[in-house]
Design a protein around this motif. Structure first.
Motif, PDB file in Angstrom:
ATOM      1  N   CYS A  37       0.858  -1.182   0.000  1.00  0.00           N
ATOM      2  CA  CYS A  37       0.000   0.000   0.000  1.00  0.00           C
ATOM      3  C   CYS A  37       0.895   1.233   0.000  1.00  0.00           C
ATOM      4  O   CYS A  37       1.836   1.326   0.770  1.00  0.00           O
ATOM      5  CB  CYS A  37      -0.884  -0.005   1.253  1.00  0.00           C
ATOM      6  SG  CYS A  37      -2.107   1.314   1.260  1.00  0.00           S
ATOM      7  N   GLY A  38       0.616   2.167  -0.874  1.00  0.00           N
ATOM      8  CA  GLY A  38       1.464   3.348  -0.907  1.00  0.00           C
ATOM      9  C   GLY A  38       0.856   4.485  -1.703  1.00  0.00           C
ATOM     10  O   GLY A  38      -0.226   4.365  -2.285  1.00  0.00           O
ATOM     11  N   HIS A  39       1.568   5.590  -1.724  1.00  0.00           N
ATOM     12  CA  HIS A  39       1.150   6.779  -2.456  1.00  0.00           C
ATOM     13  C   HIS A  39       2.391   7.539  -2.895  1.00  0.00           C
ATOM     14  O   HIS A  39       3.364   7.627  -2.138  1.00  0.00           O
ATOM     15  CB  HIS A  39       0.288   7.681  -1.565  1.00  0.00           C
ATOM     16  CG  HIS A  39      -0.067   8.979  -2.202  1.00  0.00           C
ATOM     17  ND1 HIS A  39      -0.931   9.055  -3.270  1.00  0.00           N
ATOM     18  CD2 HIS A  39       0.315  10.245  -1.938  1.00  0.00           C
ATOM     19  CE1 HIS A  39      -1.052  10.326  -3.629  1.00  0.00           C
ATOM     20  NE2 HIS A  39      -0.304  11.064  -2.839  1.00  0.00           N
ATOM     21  N   LYS A  40       2.347   8.058  -4.094  1.00  0.00           N
ATOM     22  CA  LYS A  40       3.463   8.842  -4.609  1.00  0.00           C
ATOM     23  C   LYS A  40       2.963  10.254  -4.884  1.00  0.00           C
ATOM     24  O   LYS A  40       2.015  10.449  -5.655  1.00  0.00           O
ATOM     25  CB  LYS A  40       3.991   8.223  -5.899  1.00  0.00           C
ATOM     26  CG  LYS A  40       5.215   8.908  -6.443  1.00  0.00           C
ATOM     27  CD  LYS A  40       5.630   8.232  -7.743  1.00  0.00           C
ATOM     28  CE  LYS A  40       7.110   8.049  -7.794  1.00  0.00           C
ATOM     29  NZ  LYS A  40       7.542   7.374  -9.026  1.00  0.00           N
ATOM     30  N   TYR A  41       3.565  11.226  -4.217  1.00  0.00           N
ATOM     31  CA  TYR A  41       3.219  12.626  -4.466  1.00  0.00           C
ATOM     32  C   TYR A  41       3.818  13.048  -5.802  1.00  0.00           C
ATOM     33  O   TYR A  41       4.977  12.749  -6.084  1.00  0.00           O
ATOM     34  CB  TYR A  41       3.743  13.523  -3.346  1.00  0.00           C
ATOM     35  CG  TYR A  41       2.958  13.395  -2.068  1.00  0.00           C
ATOM     36  CD1 TYR A  41       1.790  14.119  -1.886  1.00  0.00           C
ATOM     37  CD2 TYR A  41       3.385  12.557  -1.048  1.00  0.00           C
ATOM     38  CE1 TYR A  41       1.054  13.995  -0.716  1.00  0.00           C
ATOM     39  CE2 TYR A  41       2.665  12.438   0.130  1.00  0.00           C
ATOM     40  CZ  TYR A  41       1.500  13.159   0.275  1.00  0.00           C
ATOM     41  OH  TYR A  41       0.779  13.036   1.436  1.00  0.00           O
ATOM     42  N   THR A  42       3.031  13.745  -6.610  1.00  0.00           N
ATOM     43  CA  THR A  42       3.501  14.191  -7.918  1.00  0.00           C
ATOM     44  C   THR A  42       3.737  15.695  -7.966  1.00  0.00           C
ATOM     45  O   THR A  42       4.198  16.201  -8.980  1.00  0.00           O
ATOM     46  CB  THR A  42       2.509  13.794  -9.024  1.00  0.00           C
ATOM     47  OG1 THR A  42       1.224  14.351  -8.725  1.00  0.00           O
ATOM     48  CG2 THR A  42       2.404  12.272  -9.138  1.00  0.00           C
ATOM     49  N   HIS A  43       3.407  16.398  -6.889  1.00  0.00           N
ATOM     50  CA  HIS A  43       3.625  17.837  -6.808  1.00  0.00           C
ATOM     51  C   HIS A  43       4.221  18.185  -5.445  1.00  0.00           C
ATOM     52  O   HIS A  43       3.899  17.543  -4.443  1.00  0.00           O
ATOM     53  CB  HIS A  43       2.317  18.611  -6.995  1.00  0.00           C
ATOM     54  CG  HIS A  43       1.725  18.430  -8.346  1.00  0.00           C
ATOM     55  ND1 HIS A  43       0.827  17.426  -8.636  1.00  0.00           N
ATOM     56  CD2 HIS A  43       1.911  19.111  -9.502  1.00  0.00           C
ATOM     57  CE1 HIS A  43       0.481  17.494  -9.899  1.00  0.00           C
ATOM     58  NE2 HIS A  43       1.128  18.511 -10.458  1.00  0.00           N
ATOM     59  N   VAL A  44       5.037  19.208  -5.425  1.00  0.00           N
ATOM     60  CA  VAL A  44       5.588  19.672  -4.155  1.00  0.00           C
ATOM     61  C   VAL A  44       4.479  20.289  -3.317  1.00  0.00           C
ATOM     62  O   VAL A  44       3.422  20.662  -3.835  1.00  0.00           O
ATOM     63  CB  VAL A  44       6.747  20.669  -4.374  1.00  0.00           C
ATOM     64  CG1 VAL A  44       7.895  20.000  -5.116  1.00  0.00           C
ATOM     65  CG2 VAL A  44       6.278  21.903  -5.109  1.00  0.00           C
ATOM     66  N   SER A  45       4.728  20.434  -2.046  1.00  0.00           N
ATOM     67  CA  SER A  45       3.719  20.967  -1.128  1.00  0.00           C
ATOM     68  C   SER A  45       3.818  22.475  -0.944  1.00  0.00           C
ATOM     69  O   SER A  45       3.075  23.054  -0.148  1.00  0.00           O
ATOM     70  CB  SER A  45       3.833  20.274   0.231  1.00  0.00           C
ATOM     71  OG  SER A  45       5.128  20.474   0.779  1.00  0.00           O
ATOM     72  N   ALA A  46       4.699  23.140  -1.697  1.00  0.00           N
ATOM     73  CA  ALA A  46       4.940  24.580  -1.500  1.00  0.00           C
ATOM     74  C   ALA A  46       3.677  25.426  -1.599  1.00  0.00           C
ATOM     75  O   ALA A  46       3.550  26.427  -0.897  1.00  0.00           O
ATOM     76  CB  ALA A  46       5.979  25.070  -2.507  1.00  0.00           C
ATOM     77  N   GLY A  47       2.714  25.063  -2.418  1.00  0.00           N
ATOM     78  CA  GLY A  47       1.497  25.856  -2.581  1.00  0.00           C
ATOM     79  C   GLY A  47       0.423  25.581  -1.546  1.00  0.00           C
ATOM     80  O   GLY A  47      -0.638  26.218  -1.551  1.00  0.00           O
ATOM     81  N   GLN A  48       0.674  24.669  -0.641  1.00  0.00           N
ATOM     82  CA  GLN A  48      -0.301  24.310   0.397  1.00  0.00           C
ATOM     83  C   GLN A  48      -0.164  25.247   1.594  1.00  0.00           C
ATOM     84  O   GLN A  48       0.878  25.862   1.798  1.00  0.00           O
ATOM     85  CB  GLN A  48      -0.063  22.865   0.849  1.00  0.00           C
ATOM     86  CG  GLN A  48      -0.193  21.849  -0.250  1.00  0.00           C
ATOM     87  CD  GLN A  48      -1.577  21.852  -0.856  1.00  0.00           C
ATOM     88  OE1 GLN A  48      -2.581  21.776  -0.160  1.00  0.00           O
ATOM     89  NE2 GLN A  48      -1.636  21.969  -2.175  1.00  0.00           N
ATOM     90  N   PRO A  49      -1.212  25.348   2.419  1.00  0.00           N
ATOM     91  CA  PRO A  49      -1.099  26.158   3.639  1.00  0.00           C
ATOM     92  C   PRO A  49       0.090  25.704   4.491  1.00  0.00           C
ATOM     93  O   PRO A  49       0.243  24.512   4.752  1.00  0.00           O
ATOM     94  CB  PRO A  49      -2.432  25.895   4.359  1.00  0.00           C
ATOM     95  CG  PRO A  49      -3.381  25.491   3.265  1.00  0.00           C
ATOM     96  CD  PRO A  49      -2.534  24.753   2.256  1.00  0.00           C
ATOM     97  N   GLY A  50       0.952  26.622   4.833  1.00  0.00           N
ATOM     98  CA  GLY A  50       2.132  26.301   5.626  1.00  0.00           C
ATOM     99  C   GLY A  50       3.190  25.540   4.846  1.00  0.00           C
ATOM    100  O   GLY A  50       4.161  25.069   5.419  1.00  0.00           O
ATOM    101  N   GLY A  51       2.987  25.388   3.527  1.00  0.00           N
ATOM    102  CA  GLY A  51       3.949  24.670   2.706  1.00  0.00           C
ATOM    103  C   GLY A  51       3.958  23.166   2.932  1.00  0.00           C
ATOM    104  O   GLY A  51       4.930  22.500   2.589  1.00  0.00           O
ATOM    105  N   MET A  52       2.850  22.638   3.484  1.00  0.00           N
ATOM    106  CA  MET A  52       2.803  21.206   3.792  1.00  0.00           C
ATOM    107  C   MET A  52       1.446  20.622   3.433  1.00  0.00           C
ATOM    108  O   MET A  52       0.437  21.316   3.462  1.00  0.00           O
ATOM    109  CB  MET A  52       3.065  20.971   5.277  1.00  0.00           C
ATOM    110  CG  MET A  52       4.428  21.406   5.726  1.00  0.00           C
ATOM    111  SD  MET A  52       4.692  20.825   7.396  1.00  0.00           S
ATOM    112  CE  MET A  52       6.406  21.212   7.604  1.00  0.00           C
ATOM    113  N   TYR A  53       1.447  19.334   3.098  1.00  0.00           N
ATOM    114  CA  TYR A  53       0.201  18.592   2.899  1.00  0.00           C
ATOM    115  C   TYR A  53      -0.291  18.109   4.263  1.00  0.00           C
ATOM    116  O   TYR A  53       0.483  17.585   5.068  1.00  0.00           O
ATOM    117  CB  TYR A  53       0.416  17.365   2.011  1.00  0.00           C
ATOM    118  CG  TYR A  53       0.610  17.683   0.547  1.00  0.00           C
ATOM    119  CD1 TYR A  53      -0.406  18.263  -0.198  1.00  0.00           C
ATOM    120  CD2 TYR A  53       1.796  17.377  -0.090  1.00  0.00           C
ATOM    121  CE1 TYR A  53      -0.235  18.543  -1.549  1.00  0.00           C
ATOM    122  CE2 TYR A  53       1.972  17.638  -1.436  1.00  0.00           C
ATOM    123  CZ  TYR A  53       0.953  18.225  -2.158  1.00  0.00           C
ATOM    124  OH  TYR A  53       1.136  18.493  -3.487  1.00  0.00           O
ATOM    125  N   ALA A  54      -1.591  18.263   4.513  1.00  0.00           N
ATOM    126  CA  ALA A  54      -2.208  17.724   5.724  1.00  0.00           C
ATOM    127  C   ALA A  54      -2.624  16.284   5.427  1.00  0.00           C
ATOM    128  O   ALA A  54      -3.423  16.037   4.529  1.00  0.00           O
ATOM    129  CB  ALA A  54      -3.426  18.555   6.116  1.00  0.00           C
TER     130      ALA A  54
END
Length: 96
Positions: A37-54
């Motif tokens: 089971c897994g997940h691969k992020y395809t975009h950086v988190s820079a555009g998210q609140p606080g620069g992070m994915y929740a």
């Protein structure tokens, strides 16, 4: 006895992942995806609140019980929710 039946992941980037059983991380896996089971992020988190994915995990439990006094048995279900934030950065290299 209590066992995890499933874990539902909200990865913070719009992806939802449901895992019936996970595999403990081992450094031997290196950069390979999880075998179960897994997940691969395809975009950086820079555009998210606080620069992070929740990221939120909802763990679903199945609990089997037996009464010591009457011998009755049964099954209960329960859920637990936990959240964290992850920063996804980008690394690029150029071979010359």
């Amino acid at each position: 006895m209590a066992q995890v039946s499933t874990v539902h992941w909200d990865m913070g980037d719009g992806a939802m992942v449901t895992c019936a059983q996970g595999t403990p991380y081992s450094t031997a896996y290196g950069n390979r995806m999880s075998p179960s089971c897994g997940h691969k992020y395809t975009h950086v988190s820079a555009g998210q609140p606080g620069g992070m994915y929740a990221v939120t995990a909802t763990t679903n439990w199945t609990i089997a019980w037996t009464s010591r006094t009457t011998g009755e048995t049964g099954t209960l279900t329960a859920s637990a929710v936990s959240s964290t934030e992850v920063e996804i950065l980008q690394l690029q290299s150029v071979n010359t």
